[in-house]
Design a protein around this motif. Structure first.
Motif, short mmCIF file in Angstrom:
data_model
loop_
_atom_site.label_atom_id
_atom_site.label_comp_id
_atom_site.label_asym_id
_atom_site.label_seq_id
_atom_site.Cartn_x
_atom_site.Cartn_y
_atom_site.Cartn_z
N TRP A 3 0.82 -1.21 0.00
CA TRP A 3 0.00 0.00 0.00
C TRP A 3 0.86 1.26 0.00
CZ3 TRP A 3 0.89 2.72 4.53
CH2 TRP A 3 1.38 1.99 5.63
N LEU A 4 2.09 1.15 0.46
CA LEU A 4 2.98 2.32 0.46
C LEU A 4 3.27 2.80 -0.96
CD1 LEU A 4 5.51 1.15 3.20
CD2 LEU A 4 4.01 3.14 3.37
N ASN A 5 3.23 1.87 -1.91
CA ASN A 5 3.58 2.23 -3.29
C ASN A 5 2.56 3.17 -3.93
OD1 ASN A 5 5.78 0.49 -3.07
ND2 ASN A 5 4.62 -1.26 -3.84
N GLU A 6 1.37 3.21 -3.36
CA GLU A 6 0.32 4.06 -3.92
C GLU A 6 0.39 5.50 -3.41
OE1 GLU A 6 -1.67 2.71 -6.21
OE2 GLU A 6 -0.56 0.83 -5.94
N LEU A 7 1.25 5.76 -2.45
CA LEU A 7 1.32 7.08 -1.82
C LEU A 7 2.35 7.97 -2.54
CD1 LEU A 7 1.36 5.94 1.92
CD2 LEU A 7 -0.63 6.47 0.49
N ASP A 8 2.19 9.28 -2.35
CA ASP A 8 3.22 10.18 -2.87
C ASP A 8 4.47 10.05 -2.00
OD1 ASP A 8 3.18 12.00 -0.60
OD2 ASP A 8 1.40 12.93 -1.43
N VAL A 9 5.57 10.62 -2.45
CA VAL A 9 6.86 10.35 -1.81
C VAL A 9 6.90 10.77 -0.36
CG1 VAL A 9 7.87 12.54 -2.64
CG2 VAL A 9 9.36 10.60 -2.06
N ILE A 10 6.31 11.91 0.00
CA ILE A 10 6.33 12.36 1.39
C ILE A 10 5.51 11.45 2.28
CG2 ILE A 10 5.76 14.26 2.96
CD1 ILE A 10 8.18 14.76 1.15
N ASP A 11 4.28 11.14 1.85
CA ASP A 11 3.43 10.23 2.64
C ASP A 11 4.09 8.86 2.76
OD1 ASP A 11 1.40 11.99 3.24
OD2 ASP A 11 0.21 11.50 1.46
N ARG A 12 4.70 8.38 1.67
CA ARG A 12 5.32 7.06 1.72
C ARG A 12 6.45 7.01 2.74
NH1 ARG A 12 6.40 6.65 -3.21
NH2 ARG A 12 8.66 7.03 -3.28
N LEU A 13 7.31 7.99 2.73
CA LEU A 13 8.42 8.01 3.69
C LEU A 13 7.91 8.13 5.12
CD1 LEU A 13 10.89 10.37 1.77
CD2 LEU A 13 11.16 7.90 2.18
N SER A 14 6.91 8.95 5.32
CA SER A 14 6.37 9.18 6.66
C SER A 14 5.71 7.92 7.21
CB SER A 14 5.35 10.33 6.62
OG SER A 14 4.76 10.51 7.88
N PHE A 15 4.82 7.30 6.42
CA PHE A 15 4.11 6.11 6.90
C PHE A 15 5.05 4.92 7.02
CE2 PHE A 15 0.21 8.36 5.47
CZ PHE A 15 -0.51 8.26 6.66
N GLU A 16 6.04 4.82 6.15
CA GLU A 16 6.99 3.72 6.24
C GLU A 16 7.77 3.78 7.54
OE1 GLU A 16 10.10 1.48 3.23
OE2 GLU A 16 9.83 3.65 3.06
N ALA A 17 8.18 4.98 7.92
CA ALA A 17 8.92 5.15 9.17
C ALA A 17 8.04 4.82 10.38
CB ALA A 17 9.43 6.59 9.27
N ARG A 18 6.76 5.22 10.31
CA ARG A 18 5.84 4.94 11.42
C ARG A 18 5.56 3.43 11.54
NH1 ARG A 18 0.78 9.12 10.62
NH2 ARG A 18 1.99 11.01 10.20
N ALA A 19 5.33 2.79 10.38
CA ALA A 19 4.78 1.44 10.38
C ALA A 19 5.79 0.37 10.78
CB ALA A 19 4.24 1.12 8.99
#
Length: 380
Positions: free
Chosen positions: A194-210
């Motif tokens: 699901w991270l692949n569907e996000l823009d670059v900022i959201d992807r980096l942010s949620f990846e770090a959280r998750a």
């Protein structure tokens, strides 16, 4: 599932879905066997009528001939006892039943019903299970499914004095094979595609959280399951099950588990899970598990409390990348949906649903757009 079970399930699905009620010469099991041992439970010659295997008249080359045919007028009856092939002291005892009727003459198929209980050696379970004749035949063939939807239906608001504009649904789900459920949940939470569907900022942010939360869920909770639902695992299991059922039955869009999206590693107060409904509303879900009680009041009460504290509005920023613009617009205009998911530990689940629908908390939620009640029986 062995090849005999697989073939029988394929045929069963075909004959119960036919709109004409036409019989077939392909049989669920051989007509000649006194005892047929190819399925999970023993059947045979004495159950042919119950399984609608009959010697019928057919015209062929302008002549009438007798042939064995298979229909879907299943009529398992009260008093029938089915023994498991590999464990003959494990049985299903039929307590009551109504027959199934095939579709035809502009009428939908009536699936009938079977009420039964388990006998395991010297133990006779008190809990009664009620399923359709079709589902019971499936159980005799291949055993009970790890996830079985007993019922899923829209509620008549007038029956419970609910606001006429809210859409209310209730679903009764039965789970077994807890270890298998835990493995599936490990696969689901570990899948970060699901991270692949996000823009670059959201992807980096949620990846770090998750990352840390996923590791903690998998290592500290899901991998420690030993075919028994603990309180901690139970709530995650109920959240996951509710999302799956809404996705498969009403085409809801599932959203990664709330715990994974939040900044704090587990234990963050707020709704447990979310979906986007088929009608474009953000659905906020609360899950409650108990091994003994039926915590529908806890789930409904928590939802009411979170609405009062505006927890739903606080979570919109986190949810925005995962739902449609329509869902966000609806939520901003106070048009939202809510899901109360809870364990069921009662002999009469219908009574639990009736009590939940009559609850004062449900009345408080009835001005909302949608409400879903998901009751989950967990058989270890």
């Amino acid at each position: 599932m062995n090849k005999f079970e697989r073939n029988a399930i394929t045929l069963l699905d075909q004959i119960v879905s036919t709109k004409s009620g036409k019989r077939t010469e392909t049989l669920l099991y051989p007509k000649s066997d006194d005892l047929y041992l190819g399925w999970m439970y023993v059947v045979g010659r004495h159950f042919r009528d119950a399984f609608d295997i009959k010697y019928t008249t057919k015209r062929k080359n302008k002549k009438e001939i007798k042939v064995w045919t298979q229909g879907s007028s299943f009529s398992v009856k009260e008093g029938y006892l089915f023994k498991m092939v590999n464990r003959p002291d494990w049985m299903l005892q039929v307590i009551g039943a109504t027959p199934a009727t095939p579709a035809g003459n502009n009428k939908e198929r009536d699936k009938g019903s079977v009420t039964y209980q388990h006998i395991k050696g010297n133990t006779r379970e008190k809990k009664l299970y009620t399923v359709s004749q079709d589902e019971f035949i499936r159980t005799i063939i291949a055993g009970e499914r790890p996830l079985h939807v007993v019922s899923f239906e829209k509620v008549c608001n007038n029956d419970f004095n609910l606001c006429p504009d809210i859409a209310v649904y209730k679903a009764h789900v039965r789970l077994s094979e807890i270890n298998e459920q835990a493995v599936e949940m490990i696969n689901v939470v570990s899948d970060t595609s699901w991270l692949n569907e996000l823009d670059v900022i959201d992807r980096l942010s949620f990846e770090a959280r998750a990352q840390k939360t996923i590791e903690k869920l998998v290592i500290d909770i899901f991998q420690k399951v030993n075919n028994q639902a603990t309180e901690e695992f139970g709530e995650y299991l109920i959240s996951h099950t509710a999302s799956r059922i809404l996705a498969t039955h009403l085409n809801h869009t599932t959203i990664p588990l709330a715990e994974i999206l939040k900044e704090k590693v587990t234990g963050n107060p707020g709704f447990d899970f979310h979906t986007e409904s088929h009608t474009g509303y953000v659905a906020f879900g609360e899950a409650k598990y108990s091994g003994k009680k039926n915590p529908y009041q806890d789930a409904l009460g928590q939802i009411v409390d979170f609405i009062t504290k505006q927890k739903d509005l606080m979570e919109l920023r986190t949810l925005k990348p995962f739902v449609s613009d329509l869902a966000i617009s609806n939520a901003a205009n106070n048009a939202k949906a809510y899901i109360a998911a809870f364990s069921v530990n009662a002999q009469s689940p219908d009574t639990i649903f009736g009590n939940a629908l009559a609850s004062s908390f449900t009345k408080q939620l009835s001005p909302q757009k949608e409400l879903y009640l998901i009751g989950v029986e967990i058989d270890a």
